[in-house]
Write an enzyme that holds these catalytic residues in place. Structure first.
Site, mmCIF file in Angstrom:
data_model
loop_
_atom_site.group_PDB
_atom_site.id
_atom_site.type_symbol
_atom_site.label_atom_id
_atom_site.label_comp_id
_atom_site.label_asym_id
_atom_site.label_seq_id
_atom_site.Cartn_x
_atom_site.Cartn_y
_atom_site.Cartn_z
ATOM 1 N N TYR A 263 0.829 -1.206 0.000
ATOM 2 C CA TYR A 263 0.000 0.000 0.000
ATOM 3 C C TYR A 263 0.871 1.266 0.000
ATOM 4 O O TYR A 263 1.873 1.331 0.702
ATOM 5 C CB TYR A 263 -0.946 0.014 1.214
ATOM 6 C CG TYR A 263 -2.101 -0.963 1.100
ATOM 7 C CD1 TYR A 263 -2.422 -1.595 -0.103
ATOM 8 C CD2 TYR A 263 -2.897 -1.251 2.208
ATOM 9 C CE1 TYR A 263 -3.481 -2.488 -0.195
ATOM 10 C CE2 TYR A 263 -3.971 -2.143 2.120
ATOM 11 C CZ TYR A 263 -4.251 -2.757 0.919
ATOM 12 O OH TYR A 263 -5.306 -3.631 0.841
ATOM 13 N N SER B 96 -6.923 -13.347 0.559
ATOM 14 C CA SER B 96 -7.676 -12.239 -0.020
ATOM 15 C C SER B 96 -7.891 -12.523 -1.499
ATOM 16 O O SER B 96 -6.985 -13.018 -2.181
ATOM 17 C CB SER B 96 -6.906 -10.925 0.178
ATOM 18 O OG SER B 96 -7.676 -9.820 -0.253
ATOM 19 N N GLY C 169 -16.321 4.601 -3.953
ATOM 20 C CA GLY C 169 -16.964 5.903 -4.145
ATOM 21 C C GLY C 169 -17.935 5.951 -5.313
ATOM 22 O O GLY C 169 -18.743 6.875 -5.424
ATOM 23 N N GLY D 244 -9.761 8.657 5.700
ATOM 24 C CA GLY D 244 -8.976 9.189 6.797
ATOM 25 C C GLY D 244 -9.778 10.159 7.657
ATOM 26 O O GLY D 244 -9.241 10.787 8.565
#
Lengths: 309, 309, 309
Positions: free
Chosen positions: C65, C170, C225, C275
């Site tokens: 990441y 995953s 989103g 965040g």
């Protein structure tokens, strides 16, 4: 031109699990469309008697058939002729909630496989069918919200109370069948199959059931009539191919289709959809002969439009 | 321009099941096209001797290869040179019925996995191959009419009679392999795989075999030659990518393809398809080196036309 | 216009395996984008403290990441405020090798699930995160070259050394999860799921995990989103449908989405990607109510563009 059926036609029986358990007639009378048959109670009793005389002793229902009405029509016959009940097996289903004037509280067509709904639906089926027990109760469709443990628990309680003797599912994929079957013994998976819908033969459905020794039940074995009427080029060719074989074997067209289906090693149990005893006899006639492998594959090739590899 | 092969090339051996059982050579000589090679008996014996000298001791047949003719051609060599038999493993297949002048009773290409046909076909393979046993017998294709119990029973009888030592399948999906493997121990699933046909790596086939510790056999590892000849843009790019790696490693093009395949953790056992000992040597050379992960994924990317996620 | 959240919002906890093992917060804080948040160390500490105060104690990482940078940013916070570590669960992943200026030796994006890489990657994660243990380590993607035995062995060694307490995967398909889970107990399979990506509900992923009593983790529960921004006609209709339900229930839009996901019987554990503590609070609010089945299926119908059968 249709060949005469044998006079002594008698439908054999079949254990849905190879090692015992529920026994059904090899052909099951589907009541899906009973509300359309416009029968008086007497006519319904006569029809049921004719089925039983033919050895077709298993009757397939669902809570929702005929806008939540078919079970009630059938139950009127059982109430008027109570001796019928012990000579038959009653199958019903639950888990779909339809938009219906009979269920004004439903605001969207959806599934409900909660324990509360399964038990309430089975109990309502008993009331409608005028009986104290179902021989077989199926979850009608796989529900994204189904909790395997909760369904198994609801089934166990229905069994303990003597309200339902055996359990199964419908339209489940193989892995869903197995997940529930690990929690409670299932007697069948009722799926769509016909020469115009051969998917269960090539996905894992039939192979998985054969592996477990569990017989599938088959809805729409005649593709809802499209086998007789479809103008699709593939279906028209398939029709000619089946007709040729039927003529050569001196068997009715539909008998050949039923025989083709029942020849599968998973031992499929086809449903009928008709209120005419002649149509049911033609299905039963499919239990009296076998197709050669060459004929069987000739139908498969026509169904798929290509040779096997 | 092709790199020279090592002089002391020797094909290693592999147990098809991780915990023992059948042992084959890491590269298997496929006899599929033997009828096209136009070899005299002497030439066939010489070719077989060369294979064995190279460590390629396993020979892959099927009843139907070369219009039911290849087993007989190979059997002529074994009859003329009987000492060959104990130095090799013989693999054959059954279950397909071809339209053929040799089988005038076949009216349509179809499958037959009945016990009677499996046993009769295996016995005919023994006669044709001029041997008293097969090391490995495979069901050639999954058959919609196959009865897992019946196949397992036929296999058991062949084993009991000493006619076939080990069993397997070909072109089976994972769930079909496992259903039969639950009834009788299977030694392999022979499937199509190459950089131009990567499906078994992404459906459950290879993962399922790795899970059971069973090595797949691979037919058409060079995509039937299309790796060398296809004008498809994707295949052309793949060819350049493999060639770059081969040149850098000083290995023949096909050796890199064989190495790429054998690097999979399911331990694939590739078949050759050629009657030229040079082509078989190139396959064996693929057992002598490993690709870096970067090179391996460079070929995968070219094969799929996109990066891994 | 957005409804106010309850003041006493507190995220519940969940055992990823029904019979014990790893416990996570019901909502997991995803750190994927932390490098984009441009936070000072003090801001990072404050944000982590706010999450923990809300009951969101589980933090999701991966080695890759933020171009191999996020673990280091998070680790700076842990170093500056060491008491945080024992109040949280740290999740990381390994197995992808990115093209990156931080890893100049990588010549192509590829996977590496060798024991050597798994162990080296986990140890580097510990260094970056400034901790002595991971609570959960996942294989990031299924790798065609993965050897189930080798991965299980690497996991066992990491566990024995106390470096990693629990393991998972995953983006694995069901059969891959089960193959590895047969070798070492897995605590989760972290997959993509949202009303705009419902595949895991209809392939075997969620059913298989429910069957084993293992909770999936969910990445991109808000479709990255797109649930808010997509101009696709289907997505626009879905947005209206969710908004109607949210308004009627006096809940924030995103809370309804999180509730819709968590209502599945496989007990999905969604990740956040923000965040902003407000966004995380909205996710936690999704743990405080349940949708009626009618509302749940109304969203499903809009997500798929069709009624259930």
């Amino acid at each position: 031109m249709t060949p005469a059926l044998p006079r002594d036609l008698s439908c054999p029986r079949i254990a849905t699990r190879k090692n015992g358990g529920l026994e059904l007639s090899r052909i099951v009378a589907g009541m899906w469309r009973m509300a359309d048959w416009d029968m008086t109670v007497e006519q319904r009793i006569a029809f049921i008697e004719q089925c039983i005389a033919l050895g077709v002793t298993s009757f397939d229902h669902a809570d929702i058939y005929g806008n939540y009405g078919v079970e009630g029509l059938f139950g009127e016959a059982l109430r008027a002729s109570p001796s019928l009940r012990d000579r038959m097996q009653l199958i019903s289903k639950c888990g779909i909630k339809l938009l219906s004037n009979k269920r004004p509280q439903h605001t969207i067509q959806h599934y409900d496989t909660s324990a509360a709904h399964i038990i309430a639906s089975a109990e309502e089926s008993l009331r409608q069918l005028h009986t104290d027990r179902l021989d077989l109760l199926l979850i009608h469709r796989p529900d994204p919200l189904m909790d395997f443990d909760e369904i198994a628990d609801a089934f166990s309680r229905l069994k303990q109370d003597g309200k339902v003797l055996h359990f199964g599912v419908s339209n489940f994929s193989r892995h869903q069948f197995e997940a529930l079957n690990r929690r409670i013994e299932l007697s069948t998976n009722q799926v769509e199959f016909s020469p115009l819908h051969v998917a269960p033969m090539f996905d894992e459905t039939f192979d998985g059931l054969q592996d477990k020794g569990v017989a599938p039940m088959i809805w729409s074995p005649l593709a809802g009539g499209r086998l007789f009427t479809s103008n699709d080029a593939n279906a028209e060719n398939l029709r000619l191919v089946i007709k040729d074989i039927a003529d050569r074997l001196h068997q009715p067209f539909a008998s050949v289709v039923f025989a083709w289906i029942m020849q599968l090693p998973s031992r499929p149990i086809p449903l009928t959809g008709s209120g005419r005893i002649e149509a049911i006899s033609v299905a039963v006639a499919g239990t009296t002969f076998q197709l050669s492998r060459a004929d069987w594959f000739t139908i498969l090739r026509a169904a798929r439009g290509h040779e096997v590899a």
